[in-house]
Design an enzyme around this catalytic site. Sequence first.
Site, mmCIF file in Angstrom:
data_model
loop_
_atom_site.group_PDB
_atom_site.id
_atom_site.type_symbol
_atom_site.label_atom_id
_atom_site.label_comp_id
_atom_site.label_asym_id
_atom_site.label_seq_id
_atom_site.Cartn_x
_atom_site.Cartn_y
_atom_site.Cartn_z
ATOM 1 N N ARG A 62 52.164 15.470 65.280
ATOM 2 C CA ARG A 62 53.233 15.685 64.306
ATOM 3 C C ARG A 62 52.798 16.637 63.192
ATOM 4 O O ARG A 62 53.616 17.181 62.470
ATOM 5 C CB ARG A 62 53.724 14.345 63.740
ATOM 6 C CG ARG A 62 54.959 14.486 62.897
ATOM 7 C CD ARG A 62 55.664 13.181 62.463
ATOM 8 N NE ARG A 62 55.060 11.949 62.851
ATOM 9 C CZ ARG A 62 54.134 11.297 62.123
ATOM 10 N NH1 ARG A 62 53.751 11.768 60.954
ATOM 11 N NH2 ARG A 62 53.618 10.168 62.564
ATOM 12 N N TYR A 115 77.227 28.779 58.379
ATOM 13 C CA TYR A 115 77.275 27.979 59.596
ATOM 14 C C TYR A 115 77.921 26.626 59.286
ATOM 15 O O TYR A 115 77.589 25.983 58.295
ATOM 16 C CB TYR A 115 75.853 27.809 60.136
ATOM 17 C CG TYR A 115 75.777 27.173 61.498
ATOM 18 C CD1 TYR A 115 76.224 27.837 62.628
ATOM 19 C CD2 TYR A 115 75.243 25.901 61.653
ATOM 20 C CE1 TYR A 115 76.147 27.251 63.877
ATOM 21 C CE2 TYR A 115 75.153 25.309 62.900
ATOM 22 C CZ TYR A 115 75.610 25.981 64.008
ATOM 23 O OH TYR A 115 75.533 25.398 65.242
ATOM 24 N N ASP A 186 69.719 32.306 55.504
ATOM 25 C CA ASP A 186 69.713 32.063 56.938
ATOM 26 C C ASP A 186 69.956 33.429 57.581
ATOM 27 O O ASP A 186 71.056 33.966 57.533
ATOM 28 C CB ASP A 186 70.813 31.057 57.290
ATOM 29 C CG ASP A 186 70.897 30.772 58.782
ATOM 30 O OD1 ASP A 186 70.493 31.635 59.575
ATOM 31 O OD2 ASP A 186 71.400 29.697 59.152
ATOM 32 N N LYS A 211 68.648 31.191 68.846
ATOM 33 C CA LYS A 211 69.476 32.364 69.101
ATOM 34 C C LYS A 211 68.588 33.555 69.517
ATOM 35 O O LYS A 211 68.008 33.522 70.563
ATOM 36 C CB LYS A 211 70.339 32.666 67.879
ATOM 37 C CG LYS A 211 70.993 31.419 67.256
ATOM 38 C CD LYS A 211 72.063 30.786 68.151
ATOM 39 C CE LYS A 211 72.482 29.385 67.695
ATOM 40 N NZ LYS A 211 72.946 29.258 66.328
HETATM 41 C C1 LIG Z 1 73.079 28.187 65.426
HETATM 42 C C2 LIG Z 1 72.913 28.384 63.992
HETATM 43 C C3 LIG Z 1 72.335 27.405 63.189
HETATM 44 C C4 LIG Z 1 71.886 26.074 63.744
HETATM 45 O O1 LIG Z 1 70.803 26.223 64.604
HETATM 46 P P1 LIG Z 1 70.497 25.225 65.820
HETATM 47 O O2 LIG Z 1 69.289 25.806 66.445
HETATM 48 O O3 LIG Z 1 71.706 25.218 66.708
HETATM 49 O O4 LIG Z 1 70.271 23.872 65.212
HETATM 50 C C5 LIG Z 1 72.163 27.676 61.844
HETATM 51 N N1 LIG Z 1 72.583 28.840 61.302
HETATM 52 C C6 LIG Z 1 73.146 29.801 62.045
HETATM 53 C C7 LIG Z 1 73.561 31.070 61.399
HETATM 54 C C8 LIG Z 1 73.332 29.611 63.412
HETATM 55 O O5 LIG Z 1 73.920 30.566 64.139
#
Ligand SMILES: *Cc1c(COP(=O)(O)O)cnc(C)c1O
Length: 395
Positions: A62, A115, A186, A211
């Site tokens: 962890r 998001y 983000d 992504k």
């Molecule tokens: C998909 C996404 C998230 C969340 O990520 P996960 O890996 O699905 O938990 C957060 N911010 C943005 C801009 C995203 O496209």
Amino acid sequence: MNSEKKDFKGFSTSSVHGGEQREKYAQSLTNPIVQTATYVFDDLDEVDAYTAGERQHFEYGRYGNPTQKVAENKIAALEGAEAALLFPTGMSAVTTVLLAMLRSGQHLIIMEDCYRKTTQFCNLVKKFGIESTFVPPGDFAKLEEAIQPNTRIILTESPTNPHLHVVDLEKLVPFAHQRRLKVLIDSTFATPINQRPLEFGVDLVIHSATKYLAGHNDLMAGCICGPGPLVAAIRDFQKVTGGIIEPHGAFLLIRGLKTLALRVGQQNKSAQDIAQYLEGNEKVRQVYYPGLASHVDYQVALAQMKGFGGVVSFDIDGDLERARRFIHNLKIPFIAPSLGGVETLVSHPASVSYYDLSREGRLAIGIKDELVRYSVGIEDVDELIEDIDQALKGI
Ligand SMILES: *Cc1c(COP(=O)(O)O)cnc(C)c1O
């Protein structure tokens, strides 16, 4: 030669070699998956040396893993960050960071158009005494109005989803720092290939590595990048909350990252071609792509981004029914709620991400019935455009 943490000039060289040790276990070329839950000490004297900080040693799964560490170093090299930290999902990164950095009685400002689950989390933490105010991306008057004596953080995305607003970091960061606020971004839609927010003074970068970073629609992961002490503090928090990436996930992420610059370069080009094609098609009312001169944030995008990304959003000239028919007519993309991978994916935000809201509720946050989000993969762009063309003709 030990190349760990060495900075390479080009993004492709960094993608392939960044963060990796030249010499690996058993003269392996690729990085091994260290599939273990714990690590052994020779004797208790070694434990003493480790706990006194005199010796580097992995301790327990962890708290970190060698495969995870390579993936983190590679991402840090790409973002130009002192340190990076991985999480099992993007949302785990978002939630851990906010819980680590805020306490009861504090306030954060978050841009609308973020998001959906991130905005839901900002509402959810009310029960811990953390309040949020939502402001439209790029509206500095509303931003100023939203600031309270207890505000600590401005959380934004750029480009945003699904309208691909680009937030002016050159303006936002000094604005925030003059008011002693931290800026968290983000940067999932941009990737380090198209935008390096730390160079603009942003305090912490967050990615859903699910992504573009992983890039193959086969892995969930998240990460943060930033200054060593801040990332270390969040790592200590994560050791308690326990949201860590599995070694095999870290391995897949390293493998995906090797082609990041190649993939994103291709996706930038294809998305630009598709956006231009769509803009010239009479069955499309409006195209949202920051690489188009018609986009509201085109000038900001030009100044701030090296490429405009692989997502193109657009309004079909029609209603819900026609947008759905267009999507059903497409032959190459899959209908799926993600983006950034090698497969082209298409989404209908009104049906997929915002299905639970009424039409009025959706319109209030700018989600029209005829809006389509198209995440370009790495297929041949001529074929993608041909496919879009036949799908538009068929509505
Ligand atoms: C998909 C996404 C998230 C969340 O990520 P996960 O890996 O699905 O938990 C957060 N911010 C943005 C801009 C995203 O496209």
